[in-house]
Design a protein around this motif. Structure first.
Motif: not given
Lengths: 426, 426
Positions: A261-273, A298-302, B365-374
């Motif tokens: 039996q197998v499942m797949i893992e996915g992302p991660g960080h990703m913009p909503m769209d 959906v954002t890296d800054i939180a 809009a993603r500037q601050r997120d990219d700065d966080m990634a760096r």
């Protein structure tokens, strides 16, 4: 010893299929057919005396919570406490990601006290043991990797994450394109570095058939990890990520063919769209295998609020096809979580999963919401508290500020809309 | 005295348009054209010495935070504290929803200390004053309703919620179809009951032109409230809700024609799969007016966590076209929020708005997120903390458990993927 998949192939209905069908309120034929075509797994090591957990097409979205020591914080009792907190908060499965202290003992003790399926990442133990012995990560041998997997299966682990999609090919695509944040999966980073150092293919890819044999022996579900998952918005849906998914799709087909039996893992960080497209892509490339997602954030800054950023991404992912949500806690990116972080993470992920069940039209999913609406209309506070996802928190918040009129709350008091609406006009 | 819309119609570029264009990093022509066609408002009472706030098409998604007393809890200082906490946490606008104590004094004091646009719901004051005088809600006269609006305009309120879409027609549709939870808007419930009791049309609809004249005098933005918004998933997108939106669209056109700025308010509680369609519907029915959404909450069963349920719904709504998110706090459905509830609510809504800005492709809009990634790639913790949406919380969580190796965190410790990846192979 057989697997749920091999049983389904023989036309059998197992006890686990029946239990899953009852708990999901679906026909057992649906479960059997889903296992047969790979769109459903029932995760349960055949040495474990627990109910299995069915994950996949047409079923309730499930939530996993991680716990586990690190080298900086290796108190076993504290980790077992987190496991219990996670299960009490409603986690459907847990993963022991221990990398510090006596990892084997933690795993065995956790398994003995865990009534839900438990997963691990065997490579973590290989790595931690090497470092504890004063060796270098690159000293890790292919045989050690496979031995760790065998040991976890023998101990009763129900599902394992293995990073077999981190191959020469996918790593080359990653370095050719370049990334803002490179590899953020611990297992992914180890395998990529190992390939570079040894100039050899990832053993978990090269010796995938042996690995599948181990999995089949214990009916330990293979969770094909996304070692190259994007670690920031800028890296999402890049060629390396998609290349890895293609490889995972091929491996999933091979594992299934062999009866595992197998499942797949996915992302991660990703913009909503990008989330819906990623879910569609994974399902298509991996033959409809259950999708187990971490986030997506959906954002890296939180940092400090990544249970919220991942609840947003997880809800959209699950609405678009993901089946299994790995929780993210408010401690993510900052520290090992505390038990309270764990609780917050589980609740946030459960909100996301439940909202997705409703959006996907899962039969009966809205029942409790409708009951809550009726309780609100009756101004029945006892029922409102009891119907809450976390009754204790709801009760505490209400009790902290008592309304003068017990039938309403301090927000609207005498202007309560329900009360206004229910008053006779004459 | 003129309005931004009348100025735009004369081809003028106002100081407020220039300030908005700079702050949004868009051409001032975009702002002017948006005000002209009604897809952008700049909310600022022309008696107030603050920068206006531009809301609408092609601009950053904005966040509003409510504060205000209730009859059960009417401590002015506490409410002013919440206002300050909200602004410090990054709210773009606030609303004073006071319904207890000296409402006029609270409003004037709040306005004097508020550097961001402030909105109110004048009908709340009418209602609270009546009840305080020992009268019945149904004693409210049409003149009193208009007088309250005039008073709020004179005091300098920048935008007001008025429930003019609660009409004989929309209320009839509501009772014909029936609802699980009826009306959950305080203003909506009052107007519906008033219509039923007096057997007359809602004065805010019948005398809409007078109301627009007041708004125009102060350039007080009209926020056409959704008094019939769904209060539970089961009631979402029903005929009453859509009927009200149709009426609001007609009124928005009339207000605009007369030179007043207008935005539209939206749901409420709503299953995730209905959100995008609702945003599209509102934009089409209301001629592209800025959409101000409360929630939507994507499940009804999470009291204590409705900042999360609404962050999920708000993020999807904003990605699909909503321009202005009203925060929801963890206290929603349970009590008047505390200052800490307010802070949590603002952060959650800001996460949703920011994630939507990125998904909508807002330039930069993603500037601050990219700065966080760096910063993460450099293992630069000072930068990571400073780039956080809430640096204090991120710092505290990290400092509570100090890693042995300062360059990593206690989650992965020596197995940090960034560290593994950056080590030389030889």
């Amino acid at each position: 010893m057989t697997t749920q998949l091999l049983s389904a192939r023989k036309g059998e209905i197992t006890r686990e299929m029946e239990t899953a069908a009852r708990s999901e309120n679906v026909a057992v034929d649906h479960i059997q057919a889903g296992i047969l075509d790979g769109s459903i797994v029932i995760t349960r090591n055949n040495r474990r005396a627990i109910d299995g957990l069915a994950i996949g097409a047409g079923l309730r979205v499930k939530v996993n919570a991680n716990f586990g020591s690190s080298r900086d914080d290796a108190d076993m009792e504290n980790e077992l406490c987190k496991m219990r907190v996670a299960i009490a908060a409603g986690a459907d499965a847990v993963m022991d990601l221990s990398t510090g202290g006596d990892i084997g003992l933690i795993r065995k003790t956790a398994l003995a006290g865990c009534a839900v399926p438990m997963g691990t990442v065997p490579i973590y133990q290989c790595a931690a043991d090497l470092l504890a012995d004063g060796k270098h990560l690159m000293d890790m041998t292919a045989d050690e990797m496979l031995a760790a997997i065998e040991r976890h299966g023998r101990d009763g682990v129900d599902f394992i994450t293995i990073h077999c999609g981190v191959t020469k090919e996918s790593v080359k695509r990653l370095s050719d394109e370049g990334r803002l944040l490179d590899i953020v999966s611990r297992g992914g980073a180890i395998h990529a570095k190992w390939i570079e150092y040894h100039r050899e293919e990832n053993p978990l890819y090269a010796r995938f058939d042996e690995l599948v044999e181990i999995a089949r022996e214990y009916d330990m579900t293979l969770s094909l990890g996304d070692g190259l998952r994007p670690g920031c918005l800028a890296d999402a849906t890049d060629r390396a990520q998609v290349q890895e998914t293609i490889v995972l799709g091929e491996l999933a087909a091979r594992a299934r063919k062999a009866g595992a039996q197998v499942m797949i893992e996915g992302p991660g960080h990703m913009p909503m769209d990008q989330i819906a497209a990623n879910m569609k892509l994974q399902k298509r490339l991996c033959g409809g295998a259950p999708f187990y997602v971490l986030g997506p954030l959906v954002t890296d800054i939180a940092p400090g609020y990544d249970h919220i950023t991942s609840a947003i991404g997880g809800a959209i992912a699950a609405m678009s096809g993901a089946d299994f949500l790995c929780y993210v806690t408010p401690a993510e990116h900052l520290r090992l979580p505390t038990p309270e972080d764990v609780r917050q993470g589980v609740i946030a992920a459960r909100i996301a999963g439940h909202a997705a069940d409703i959006a996907r039209g899962l039969p009966g999913a809205r029942q409790r919401d409708d009951d809550m609406a009726r309780a609100r209309k009756r101004l029945d506070w006892t029922a409102q508290i009891n119907l809450s996802l976390d009754p204790e928190t709801a009760r505490r918040r209400r009790e902290e500020t008592a309304p003068a009129d017990e039938s309403v709350c301090t927000m609207c008091a005498s202007l309560c809309s329900i009360k206004t609406g229910s008053q006779p006009v004459s």
